[in-house]
Design a protein around this motif. Structure first.
Motif, mmCIF file in Angstrom:
data_model
loop_
_atom_site.group_PDB
_atom_site.id
_atom_site.type_symbol
_atom_site.label_atom_id
_atom_site.label_comp_id
_atom_site.label_asym_id
_atom_site.label_seq_id
_atom_site.Cartn_x
_atom_site.Cartn_y
_atom_site.Cartn_z
ATOM 1 N N ALA A 174 5.573 10.053 0.579
ATOM 2 C CA ALA A 174 5.051 8.814 0.018
ATOM 3 C C ALA A 174 5.573 7.689 0.906
ATOM 4 O O ALA A 174 6.783 7.533 1.057
ATOM 5 C CB ALA A 174 5.509 8.622 -1.417
ATOM 6 N N HIS A 175 4.668 6.960 1.508
ATOM 7 C CA HIS A 175 5.039 5.854 2.394
ATOM 8 C C HIS A 175 4.581 4.542 1.775
ATOM 9 O O HIS A 175 3.455 4.436 1.308
ATOM 10 C CB HIS A 175 4.380 6.007 3.770
ATOM 11 C CG HIS A 175 4.848 7.198 4.520
ATOM 12 N ND1 HIS A 175 6.076 7.258 5.136
ATOM 13 C CD2 HIS A 175 4.258 8.387 4.752
ATOM 14 C CE1 HIS A 175 6.215 8.429 5.717
ATOM 15 N NE2 HIS A 175 5.127 9.140 5.490
ATOM 16 N N VAL A 176 5.454 3.544 1.807
ATOM 17 C CA VAL A 176 5.129 2.208 1.297
ATOM 18 C C VAL A 176 5.065 1.257 2.478
ATOM 19 O O VAL A 176 5.986 1.192 3.282
ATOM 20 C CB VAL A 176 6.188 1.720 0.282
ATOM 21 C CG1 VAL A 176 5.895 0.292 -0.152
ATOM 22 C CG2 VAL A 176 6.251 2.649 -0.907
ATOM 23 N N GLU A 177 3.952 0.544 2.579
ATOM 24 C CA GLU A 177 3.785 -0.471 3.625
ATOM 25 C C GLU A 177 3.617 -1.815 2.943
ATOM 26 O O GLU A 177 2.701 -1.999 2.142
ATOM 27 C CB GLU A 177 2.549 -0.174 4.473
ATOM 28 C CG GLU A 177 2.643 1.097 5.265
ATOM 29 C CD GLU A 177 1.363 1.391 6.048
ATOM 30 O OE1 GLU A 177 0.545 0.461 6.236
ATOM 31 O OE2 GLU A 177 1.185 2.542 6.438
ATOM 32 N N ARG B 64 0.871 -1.181 0.000
ATOM 33 C CA ARG B 64 0.000 0.000 0.000
ATOM 34 C C ARG B 64 0.903 1.226 0.000
ATOM 35 O O ARG B 64 1.824 1.327 0.800
ATOM 36 C CB ARG B 64 -0.893 -0.004 1.233
ATOM 37 C CG ARG B 64 -1.671 1.287 1.410
ATOM 38 C CD ARG B 64 -2.647 1.175 2.526
ATOM 39 N NE ARG B 64 -3.693 0.293 2.036
ATOM 40 C CZ ARG B 64 -4.614 -0.266 2.790
ATOM 41 N NH1 ARG B 64 -4.606 -0.071 4.078
ATOM 42 N NH2 ARG B 64 -5.540 -1.030 2.261
ATOM 43 N N ILE B 65 0.611 2.167 -0.901
ATOM 44 C CA ILE B 65 1.377 3.404 -0.997
ATOM 45 C C ILE B 65 0.463 4.560 -0.613
ATOM 46 O O ILE B 65 -0.590 4.746 -1.223
ATOM 47 C CB ILE B 65 1.914 3.642 -2.424
ATOM 48 C CG1 ILE B 65 2.746 2.443 -2.866
ATOM 49 C CG2 ILE B 65 2.755 4.907 -2.497
ATOM 50 C CD1 ILE B 65 2.241 1.815 -4.093
ATOM 51 N N GLU C 159 -3.861 17.202 -2.158
ATOM 52 C CA GLU C 159 -4.530 15.902 -2.180
ATOM 53 C C GLU C 159 -3.738 14.835 -1.431
ATOM 54 O O GLU C 159 -2.528 14.929 -1.281
ATOM 55 C CB GLU C 159 -4.730 15.422 -3.616
ATOM 56 C CG GLU C 159 -5.763 16.209 -4.377
ATOM 57 C CD GLU C 159 -6.035 15.597 -5.754
ATOM 58 O OE1 GLU C 159 -5.481 14.520 -6.063
ATOM 59 O OE2 GLU C 159 -6.797 16.207 -6.497
ATOM 60 N N THR C 160 -4.469 13.829 -0.997
ATOM 61 C CA THR C 160 -3.913 12.631 -0.387
ATOM 62 C C THR C 160 -4.514 11.446 -1.120
ATOM 63 O O THR C 160 -5.706 11.461 -1.438
ATOM 64 C CB THR C 160 -4.282 12.554 1.108
ATOM 65 O OG1 THR C 160 -3.755 13.708 1.759
ATOM 66 C CG2 THR C 160 -3.731 11.323 1.764
ATOM 67 N N ALA C 161 -3.719 10.432 -1.398
ATOM 68 C CA ALA C 161 -4.231 9.259 -2.102
ATOM 69 C C ALA C 161 -3.543 8.011 -1.583
ATOM 70 O O ALA C 161 -2.411 8.063 -1.098
ATOM 71 C CB ALA C 161 -4.006 9.404 -3.599
ATOM 72 N N VAL C 162 -4.247 6.887 -1.700
ATOM 73 C CA VAL C 162 -3.706 5.587 -1.303
ATOM 74 C C VAL C 162 -3.837 4.651 -2.500
ATOM 75 O O VAL C 162 -4.894 4.603 -3.139
ATOM 76 C CB VAL C 162 -4.451 5.014 -0.082
ATOM 77 C CG1 VAL C 162 -3.944 3.620 0.253
ATOM 78 C CG2 VAL C 162 -4.310 5.943 1.108
#
Length: 95
Positions: free
Chosen positions: A23-26, A11-12, A52-55
């Motif tokens: 930008a965080h990657v889990e 999930r980014i 904006e924020t997006a996943v």
């Protein structure tokens, strides 16, 4: 794929605003990444408009480092710490 390389869902989370730019990657299953390991996230480039924020859900390929690569990464990181600097942007001149 070898035992050193495997695919995993990820999930980014991306945010671009006046307060945050990240930008965080889990990785799924809370897979731990060690020094020297490589993670490649697959898919089209991500673009998020200002404010904006997006996943995004994607796949990633994790390649584990061997013992020599892991030791080399730790050694290089120890001597390369001077590359880490805190940068701030002030509206005026620094006096």
């Amino acid at each position: 794929m070898s035992a050193r390389t495997f695919n995993v869902p990820c999930r980014i989370a991306v945010e671009q605003s006046e307060y945050h730019f990240h930008a965080h990657v889990e990785l799924a299953d809370e897979i731990a990444i060690e020094p020297g390991d490589r993670v490649r996230v697959h898919g089209a480039p991500i673009a998020v408009a200002f404010g904006e924020t997006a996943v995004f859900e994607r796949m990633a390929t994790v390649t584990r480092a061997n013992a020599l690569q892991r030791a080399w990464t730790r050694l290089v990181a120890y001597f390369d710490f001077k590359e880490l600097y805190e940068v701030s942007f002030n509206p005026g001149r620094v006096r």
